[in-house]
Scaffold this active site. Structure first.
Site, PDB file in Angstrom:
ATOM      1  N   LEU A  41     -11.934  15.247 -12.801  1.00 40.28           N
ATOM      2  CA  LEU A  41     -10.951  14.204 -13.157  1.00 40.28           C
ATOM      3  C   LEU A  41     -11.432  12.821 -12.694  1.00 40.28           C
ATOM      4  O   LEU A  41     -11.121  11.893 -13.209  1.00 40.28           O
ATOM      5  CB  LEU A  41      -9.585  14.518 -11.852  1.00 40.28           C
ATOM      6  N   GLU A  71      -5.951   5.147  12.329  1.00 41.23           N
ATOM      7  CA  GLU A  71      -5.300   6.250  11.816  1.00 41.23           C
ATOM      8  C   GLU A  71      -5.606   7.683  12.345  1.00 41.23           C
ATOM      9  O   GLU A  71      -4.633   8.640  11.989  1.00 41.23           O
ATOM     10  CB  GLU A  71      -6.206   6.262  10.385  1.00 41.23           C
ATOM     11  N   HIS A  97     -12.570  -7.598  -0.185  1.00 39.43           N
ATOM     12  CA  HIS A  97     -12.106  -6.420  -1.338  1.00 39.43           C
ATOM     13  C   HIS A  97     -12.019  -7.259  -2.607  1.00 39.43           C
ATOM     14  O   HIS A  97     -11.756  -6.661  -3.802  1.00 39.43           O
ATOM     15  CB  HIS A  97     -10.654  -5.874  -0.982  1.00 39.43           C
TER      16      HIS A  97
END
Ligand code: GLN
Ligand code: ZN
Length: 760
Positions: A18, A605, A694
């Site tokens: 995918l 996280e 980014h």
């Protein structure tokens, strides 16, 4: 007849089909038809393995072209204003996820956020007063029909309305006091329609995911659950599903809901079972999530059989066996791997977990063959439960408190470091990596497959490092880095050098969209039997008189981004990694390195979902970091770096790391992070990122000056650094040099000409 099922299956495909199909489509190299075909094949294979392994249903609705939360947004017709089109199609979905690549207007991508405490990122739904919902996207229904047509028994999964709202954010159009919960009644109307439609297709059970049930919900969110489900919302039966934590904080709410069953994550929180059994309504089924969907280990089947046999007797058909959460979070198929040695007999990936589930179900139901087979299957695990080896344990036990932290206070260290480093006001630096050019990637690949020799590869790396040093000197940066050309990944690099890890070839797990990560696997005690970074860092330092910053990945991040063994606590594993890094820090400084950065981007996280557990987590996480840095002499300057998350609520813990310098991502939120300092004065030096790495945009001198200026309102100039907000490996050299040139220029201008009103 007993019931087994999984909450979802990985959708990237065994060979990451995918991913490659999506990327080819995005590059314009393949047609939508080809992409659709790849997706269809993956789905059909996934359903087939579920059926072949004997699951009662195949799970439908877990497939996503990009993300399952984004699927839900489309299903509900919740499209951000800037992306609205007349004809919703696959490209509109990609535009929301990735931004409108073709134009420079404000068709920005939606935000991404971490899915609970996993490393999966979902697309954040956006809400405002003008949000309205309607059934728009047929994918779910099409896929149900697709699976039915293939003859499968189908259990669709859908993200529930309360979690959907909870995981979203207010968009720019929302007014200040806007409450997302006010949208619930509208949303419920569409959900009713969805359930009707599923019933019309012949669906009997729906897996209704409300993962917020694992959180310590505020009263208004508990109220929302009652509003949503106090009365029956669906003609189908509903399995209310929660994962990653216990549901006990919401028990009083759950038992009032008009659903037909409850799924519990008994891998993450087995101890909740006893309590839940005291109030579980008579008619409900209990879906026991006991095959861990988030690890890579074989289940200890004899142990699970022992623990759940009596539950089976008690609940009979009402007991379903399941994966703890969606298998999305585990790699796909162990059979892909060669070269894992004996460790292979201790591992199970998604496909193997399906088999485990079936074996477990048969054995718990009393099948003698299954019992025997499950003993054989889990035999290799007996060798796993050996505790930390004694030499390492002795070393850890003998560490006294002084060996676990820096010797002098920050204030004293700061003075000594200034003496030795002689840095200017507002020192400039970068976060570690420089562009990973096609050439570097190609050389690494050739080295791996053996077409580039060790000698030639080393020569190539030396060239990249020398080049990076030369460019940084030319730019006029103050603290240089070697550029990380030798690293493909900031955890895998260390995992390959440290003892106790194995690195797989294909154990990919989806991180977001087409992006996958391949976490290293901690199978044993972690020890450092050889240097990790000394050679290249030392080489880089030999090329310049400016200080070169050594670059390490911190213990909490290495742990969080790996699959960890389960016979030791996370705290114990972090401590082993920390001790290894402590040795590395020591050797780096002996090799003449004066500045060392220990990256901890994952510290936020790794936090437990429940706030009540934060303190104990932060305790050991901070101790582990401090142990890694503790061998640094007062004159060695320790940096740390964090990014990707909200740090405002853990600033005291960040300060407790006691790094001399903290560099942190802030530029995307225009320094809003720094507002945390209104309540909490960060005591050490800090480099809030002054531009967003980014984005390919080159920040102007004025923009950077403006941001430094903002930062200076919160942090005394003497403690302020200037740097980008993260590593530069995803950028090219042209962008990197242009941006850094402006960064250095802005800093130099400010050094000589500080705006009036701000005292130097
Ligand atoms: N030192 C790493 C780099 O620059 C830090 C990456 C990160 O924060 N994720 O690439
Ligand atoms: Zn970063």
């Amino acid at each position: 007849m007993s019931t087994t099922h999984i909450l979802g299956y990985p959708r990237i495909g065994k060979q990451r089909e995918l991913k490659f199909a999506l990327e080819a489509y995005w590059r314009g190299e393949s047609s939508q038809q080809q992409l659709l075909e790849v997706g269809r094949t993956i789905r059909q294979k996934n359903w087939q393995v579920q059926q072949d392994s004997g699951q009662t249903w195949v799970t439908v609705g877990d497939f996503a072209w990009y993300d399952q939360v984004l699927n839900t947004s489309l299903l509900l017709g919740n499209i951000p204003e800037r992306h609205q089109v007349d004809n919703l199609n696959l490209d509109s979905m990609f535009a929301i996820a990735r931004g409108q690549q073709s134009c420079a207007c404000n068709h920005a991508a939606s935000d991404m956020s971490k899915w609970f405490n996993t490393n999966y990122h979902y697309i954040v739904p956006e809400f405002s007063e003008s949000s309205c919902f309607s059934l728009q996207w047929q994918q779910l229904f099409d896929e149900i029909e697709e699976a039915l047509a293939l003859g499968h028994a189908v259990k669709p999964v859908i993200l529930g309305p309360v979690s959907y709202l909870y995981l979203g954010k207010n968009d720019d159009a929302a007014t200040a006091g806007f409450q997302r919960l006010s949208l619930l009644p509208q949303l419920l109307k569409v959900y009713r329609e969805i359930f009707q439609k599923m019933a019309a297709l012949g669906v009997e059970w729906v897996q209704l995911d409300e993962p917020v049930l694992g959180l310590e919900l505020e009263p208004q969110w508990q109220e929302a659950l009652l509003d949503a489900y106090r009365t029956r919302i669906s003609p189908t039966k509903l399995l209310l599903t929660s994962y990653f934590a216990d549901v006990l904080d919401n028990a009083d709410v759950i038992k009032q809901l008009a659903v037909d069953g409850l799924h519990l994550d008994l891998s993450a929180a087995p101890e909740q079972l006893q309590q839940v059994l005291t109030w579980l309504p008579e008619k409900w089924v209990l879906s026991a999530g006991i095959i861990n969907g988030r690890n890579v280990w074989r289940a200890n089947l004899p142990d699970l059989i022992e623990r759940y046999r009596s539950l089976k007797v008690r609940l009979g058909e009402r007991l379903w066996l399941a994966s703890s959460c969606s298998l999305l979070h585990s790699p796909l198929d162990l059979d892909n791997e060669d070269g894992l040695g004996d460790a292979k007999y201790r591992l199970a990936f998604a496909q193997q977990k399906l088999t485990e589930l079936q074996l477990l179900d048969d054995a718990i139901s009393g099948d003698a063959d299954a019992l025997r087979l499950s003993r054989q299957y889990s035999a290799a695990l007996q060798t796993l439960n050996k505790k930390t080896n004694s030499a390492l344990q002795r070393r850890l036990d003998q560490l006294n408190p002084e060996q676990r932290q820096r010797k002098l206070t920050f204030i004293k260290r700061q003075a000594i470091q200034q003496q030795s480093l002689q840095l200017p006001l507002l020192p400039t630096t970068t976060i570690g990596s420089f562009p990973q050019t096609d050439q570097i990637r190609r050389q690494r690949r050739e080295y791996r497959v053996g077409t580039l020799s060790q000698v030639d590869y080393d020569a190539a790396l030396a060239k990249h490092i020398a080049d990076a040093i030369k460019r940084q000197e030319k730019l006029g940066l103050d603290v240089l880095v070697h550029g990380e050309a030798e690293r493909n990944d900031m955890v895998e690099y260390f995992a390959e050098l440290l003892d106790g890890f194995i690195v797989s070839r294909f154990a990919w797990v989806q991180s977001y969209g087409s992006r996958c990560v391949k976490p290293a696997i901690i199978v044993d005690d972690i020890e450092r039997s050889k240097p990790l970074t000394i050679e290249w860092t030392h080489y880089a330092q030999s090329l310049t008189t400016k200080p070169v910053k050594g670059m390490l990945t911190g213990p909490v991040t290495i742990l969080t981004w790996s699959f960890a063994r389960e016979d030791l606590s996370r705290a114990e594993i972090a401590e082993q990694i920390a001790l290894a890094l402590n040795d590395e820090v020591n050797e780096l400084q002996q090799a003449g390195i004066k500045v060392i950065q220990i990256d901890e981007p994952a510290i936020r996280e790794g936090m437990p979902l429940k706030r009540s557990q934060w303190e104990s987590y932060l305790d050991w996480a901070v101790s582990a970091f401090k142990l890694s840095a503790a061998s640094a002499k007062p004159e060695t300057q320790i940096h740390t770096h964090m990014c990707y998350s909200e740090f405002n609520d853990i600033m005291p813990a960040v300060a407790a790391l006691d790094a001399d310098v903290l560099t942190i991502e802030t530029s995307r939120s225009a320094m809003s992070l720094l507002q945390a300092f209104e309540h909490f004065a960060y005591p050490n030096q800090i480099g809030p990122g002054v531009y967003d790495i980014h984005s390919p945009n080159i920040p102007s001198v004025a923009e950077i000056k403006n941001l430094i200026d903002k930062a200076a309102q919160w942090i005394p100039l003497q403690r302020l650094w200037v740097n980008p907000d993260c590593g530069l490996k995803t950028r090219n050299w042209q962008e990197t040099e242009a941006a850094l040139e402006n960064m250095v220029l802005a800093t130099k201008e400010l050094r000589v000409n500080w705006p009036k009103g701000l005292a130097l």
